[in-house]
Design a protein around this motif. Structure first.
Motif, short mmCIF file in Angstrom:
data_model
loop_
_atom_site.label_atom_id
_atom_site.label_comp_id
_atom_site.label_asym_id
_atom_site.label_seq_id
_atom_site.Cartn_x
_atom_site.Cartn_y
_atom_site.Cartn_z
N ILE A 116 -9.10 -1.58 7.12
CA ILE A 116 -9.83 -1.36 5.87
C ILE A 116 -8.98 -0.56 4.89
O ILE A 116 -8.90 -0.89 3.70
CB ILE A 116 -11.16 -0.64 6.16
N ILE A 117 -8.31 0.49 5.38
CA ILE A 117 -7.45 1.30 4.51
C ILE A 117 -6.29 0.47 3.98
O ILE A 117 -5.90 0.59 2.81
CB ILE A 117 -6.95 2.54 5.27
N SER A 118 -5.74 -0.41 4.81
CA SER A 118 -4.64 -1.27 4.36
C SER A 118 -5.10 -2.24 3.29
O SER A 118 -4.42 -2.44 2.27
CB SER A 118 -4.06 -2.04 5.55
N LEU A 119 -6.27 -2.85 3.48
CA LEU A 119 -6.80 -3.76 2.47
C LEU A 119 -7.08 -3.03 1.17
O LEU A 119 -6.81 -3.54 0.07
CB LEU A 119 -8.10 -4.41 2.99
N TYR A 120 -7.58 -1.81 1.27
CA TYR A 120 -7.86 -1.00 0.09
C TYR A 120 -6.56 -0.66 -0.64
O TYR A 120 -6.49 -0.72 -1.88
CB TYR A 120 -8.59 0.28 0.52
N ALA A 121 -5.51 -0.31 0.12
CA ALA A 121 -4.22 0.04 -0.48
C ALA A 121 -3.58 -1.14 -1.18
O ALA A 121 -2.77 -0.97 -2.10
CB ALA A 121 -3.28 0.59 0.59
N HIS A 122 -3.92 -2.36 -0.76
CA HIS A 122 -3.38 -3.56 -1.40
C HIS A 122 -4.17 -3.96 -2.65
O HIS A 122 -3.87 -4.99 -3.26
CB HIS A 122 -3.35 -4.73 -0.41
N GLY A 123 -5.18 -3.17 -3.00
CA GLY A 123 -5.88 -3.41 -4.25
C GLY A 123 -7.23 -4.08 -4.12
O GLY A 123 -7.88 -4.36 -5.13
N MET A 124 -7.70 -4.35 -2.89
CA MET A 124 -9.01 -4.98 -2.73
C MET A 124 -10.11 -3.95 -2.97
O MET A 124 -10.04 -2.82 -2.51
CB MET A 124 -9.14 -5.58 -1.33
N SER A 125 -11.13 -4.38 -3.70
CA SER A 125 -12.27 -3.50 -3.95
C SER A 125 -13.14 -3.43 -2.69
O SER A 125 -12.96 -4.19 -1.74
CB SER A 125 -13.11 -4.05 -5.11
N VAL A 126 -14.07 -2.48 -2.69
CA VAL A 126 -14.97 -2.33 -1.54
C VAL A 126 -15.77 -3.62 -1.32
O VAL A 126 -15.96 -4.07 -0.19
CB VAL A 126 -15.91 -1.14 -1.75
N ARG A 127 -16.22 -4.25 -2.40
CA ARG A 127 -16.98 -5.49 -2.29
C ARG A 127 -16.10 -6.61 -1.69
O ARG A 127 -16.56 -7.39 -0.85
CB ARG A 127 -17.49 -5.91 -3.66
N ASP A 128 -14.83 -6.67 -2.11
CA ASP A 128 -13.91 -7.67 -1.57
C ASP A 128 -13.66 -7.44 -0.09
O ASP A 128 -13.56 -8.39 0.69
CB ASP A 128 -12.58 -7.65 -2.32
#
Length: 442
Positions: A116-128
């Protein structure tokens, strides 16, 4: 792993992991990896209960101890490979508190949290992220749960923002990216400023990330002497005692603030920004010709020669057609000329804030997908995670190249963007800086 499990077990897992069409399902409920995670977790829970009770399953030593196993209770937890249905053992006294799968915990941290932290760091929003986990892993997490996972890094971010700095930075670059943030109950565009300092060893470091606060009687946040004074105070409190040259893009209120904190600092405006501003009113068909004339100004051998080149441009046909181009250099002349005191090698170092702009380009790719951020902490958190992610990516590329060839590859595509990157030609630059600023580099 194959030797440990044996082909018979693997064949059984393979057969059980096939979907209705005969395809293989590696993740999700009932998948191969899900079954393995289920087996490992349940085995570990049994071991935890044995340790809690003080005896193993079916061990006669448990008779008369006053506590014993009391069946199991079903529980579904979210993991990195999807939801897993567990049979959690219980004890009769109700004192067993599992560590691996705590009571009332709906997920197993570790792999899932890191993902989750990696996806967030790549620019994905919480909804994404919610949609991605649901679509790929059949994992259902609430908006609050995902936010709490990413907020776990805030302590690291605050420690990084408050870490001690070097006493002397010969060169510091400052630049900003604009993000949309909710502030004073409204969404507005705010600049997030980054500072990159080159220490006396020639290594670059991100010194911090700062966002201006919006006064209650103003509609928008912006640059001001008060804001920059707070930034300079932060740098001083963290150990900075001197900055030789600060390279910026004409930030409002910055010069007064830095001279108040560091009276002897030279402010150098970014030449590339000057060129862009000068060419802004120029028609596209004329830009190449005007740019060639302006180049004579900033590539002149001395400040005096640059002044003559500016006068020639102003008196030329191009200067008459586009007078604003010349005025841009005139307005910034005192901040434009300091780099003429050095050789071409050092001028190239001070010529532009491109070093920090390359980082900001990567960060903009991460932030552009966001509608807006709920607050300043969310901005700093994402930018910090993105910087770490960019650094890790470059580090992996260098490690892969070294493993393949046995050599360390240093090129624009693999060099660390900021943290720890070595400044090319720094030894020669340091000698010139030491001569220009005697006694200030130790």
């Amino acid at each position: 792993m194959r030797d440990l499990l044996g082909d018979q077990v693997l064949d059984l897992l393979l057969e059980r992991s096939k979907d209705g069409k005969g395809g293989l399902r590696l993740t999700g409920e009932g998948s191969m990896l899900g079954e393995l995670v289920k087996s490992v977790l349940e085995r570990a829970l049994e071991a935890e209960l044995s340790s809690h009770l003080g005896y193993g399953k079916h061990d006669p030593a448990g008779h008369g101890t006053g506590n014993s196993r009391n069946g199991k209770i079903g529980k579904t937890v979210q993991t990195g490979v999807g939801p897993v249905r567990l049979a959690v053992p219980r004890d009769r006294a109700g004192t067993f508190e599992p560590v691996l799968v705590p009571k009332r915990a709906g997920r197993i941290s570790g792999g899932l949290d890191d993902m989750i932290i990696s996806l967030y760091a790549h620019g994905m929003s919480v909804r994404d992220i919610q949609h991605h986990l649901r679509q790929i892993y059949e994992v259902e997490l609430s908006h609050e749960a995902i936010s709490n996972i990413t907020d776990a890094v805030l302590e690291e971010v605050r420690a990084w923002q408050a870490r001690p700095l070097e006493a002397i930075y010969p060169v510091v670059f400052l630049d900003a990216i604009v993000v949309k943030v909710r502030d004073n109950h409204s969404v507005q565009a705010k600049p997030a400023y980054l500072a990159v300092g080159i220490d006396t060893d020639g290594e670059k470091h991100v010194l911090g990330i700062w966002l201006a606060k919006t006064p209650l009687d103003h509609a928008t946040a912006g640059e001001s002497s008060r804001f920059w004074s707070a930034v300079m105070t932060d740098l001083k409190n963290r150990g900075v005692r001197d900055i030789l040259i600060a390279c910026t893009d004409g930030l409002a209120g910055f010069e007064d603030a830095i001279h108040h904190a560091f009276p002897h600092t030279t402010v150098q405006t970014c030449v590339v920004h000057l060129i862009r501003n000068a060419l802004r009113p120029v028609a596209r068909r004329d830009r190449a010709a005007v740019a060639a004339e302006l180049k004579k100004i900033y590539t002149a051998p001395s400040a005096e020669a640059a002044f003559d080149a500016l006068a020639d441009f102003t008196a030329s046909d191009w200067g008459a057609k586009y007078p604003q181009a010349g005025r841009v250099f005139e307005a910034a002349w005192d901040r434009f000329t300091p780099f003429f005191a050095f050789s071409p090698a050092v001028r190239k170092l001070l010529y532009t804030t491109n070093g920090i702009e390359s980082l900001n380009y990567q960060l903009r790719k991460v932030t552009k997908a966001r509608g807006h951020f709920p607050g300043d902490d969310a901005v700093v958190k994402l930018l910090w995670l993105a910087i770490i992610n960019i650094e890790d990516k470059r580090a992996r590329e260098r490690a892969a190249h070294k493993e393949k060839t046995g050599k360390i590859k240093n090129s624009p595509s693999t060099a660390r963007l900021i943290e720890g990157q070595r400044t090319i030609g720094w030894r020669e630059a340091l000698i010139e800086l030491d001569i220009a600023y005697p006694g200030r580099i130790r």
